[in-house]
Design an enzyme around this catalytic site. Sequence first.
Site, short mmCIF file in Angstrom:
data_model
loop_
_atom_site.label_atom_id
_atom_site.label_comp_id
_atom_site.label_asym_id
_atom_site.label_seq_id
_atom_site.Cartn_x
_atom_site.Cartn_y
_atom_site.Cartn_z
N ASP A 1 43.11 27.93 72.93
CA ASP A 1 43.21 28.32 71.44
C ASP A 1 44.54 27.77 70.89
OD1 ASP A 1 42.56 29.20 68.81
OD2 ASP A 1 43.62 31.21 69.38
N ASP B 1 43.39 26.18 64.00
CA ASP B 1 43.08 27.25 64.51
C ASP B 1 41.87 26.66 65.33
OD1 ASP B 1 42.73 29.62 65.90
OD2 ASP B 1 41.92 30.54 64.12
#
Length: 438
Positions: free
Chosen positions: A314, A99
Amino acid sequence: MPSPTQMASLAILVSLVCAALASDAAAVRVELTRIHADPSVTASQFVRDALRRDMHRQLAASSSDGTVSAPTQISPTPGEYLMTLAIGTPPLSYQAIADTGSDLIWTQCAPCSSQCFQQPTPMYNPSSSTTFGVLPCNSSLSLCAAALSGTTPPPGCTCMYNQTYGSGWTFVFQGSETFTFGSSTPADQARVPGIAFGCSNASGGFNTSSASGLVGLGRGSLSLVSQLGVPKFSYCLTPYQDTNSTSTLLLGPSASLNDTGVSSTPFVAGPSSEPMSTYYYLNLTGISLGTTALSIPPNALSLKADGTGGFIIDSGTTITLLGNTAYQQVRAAVVSLVTLATTDGSAATGLDLCFELPSSTSSPPAMPSMTLHFDGADMVLPAESYMMSDSGLWCLAMQNQTDGGLSILGNYQQQNMHILYDVGQETLSFAPAKCSTL
């Protein structure tokens, strides 16, 4: 992670708890695997869950004062990419969500109360590792250091905190451990001692997951990138329809792009407050569909002086989110090129723009590429990276966001794109690639 689509709210409440508990890496190579869909899970279910998680993540950006926030969430549904690593001595292998939208590294730990989510690998037990240690409360990586305000912590002090998500929570204490990266062959492995991480003994609100934890790759001091001290890292995400291939996350000098057609754009300096300080902001100045430049104001997706708005990349978010002004222009341009009947897919897929295919086996019509225009660089997305088919529907795989909210380039739009985060040079570079062959 602002994620498939996932936007979890992670609020960290820091407390001081006293309890008597008992290198550097030149380059790290980690295998990446996408969480593949359960055959019983349709694409529409996948997208609905993704959008739900992204909504949770949007809440993270508005966390109240006094909390440290990061947009991360364990998700049981497909659409996220897992990195394989090992923790402790002897090393225990597990998978965690990779992440770039958060900092914290954490995994579930035994003994775990009945309030723990199921995981596919054996649970790590710190008492079984010879290299585990409690992270001192006055460590520079301790979340409790600020609360101490320079005072000496009491003996045996352990920093414990509660991570609260939009769909769950986990109670964690901070430890220090040796992590192992690379293949199963010792010669190809890198063992890195002294990594600060969170050890979770209780969680709630999570369903069965393919992951055992999460690895933050953001800008903050607790992220894996920062703790390894590497100036750059790269990944190449295999396409969603490829259920067999894996790809590689590289951290360190070996992270580079040798592809043709490499483009680079500078990162935009973000706000100093959490969680925004962990994000990788980019300046998205426009969008084209085919040869047509859309009428989007140049500052529609820009980061405002008050810290609102902005556009980030992201790996933990699936479906791209665009501010409503930009999204409506994209939506209208797609509608203008498709002759099929439109339908609101919100109930079936969570996506509002869908087209009805003649049958569930019909191929969608040809569409031009979509180009995202950044400062000095253009990212060209083929139709399969911005459109999604399911059960006779063909949908725009993007969602609108309130103008002034955080816009996100999700991992669905990053498929088959080799991406390099050069933190040292403050640039993002990318090139189209067949990720399953790298």
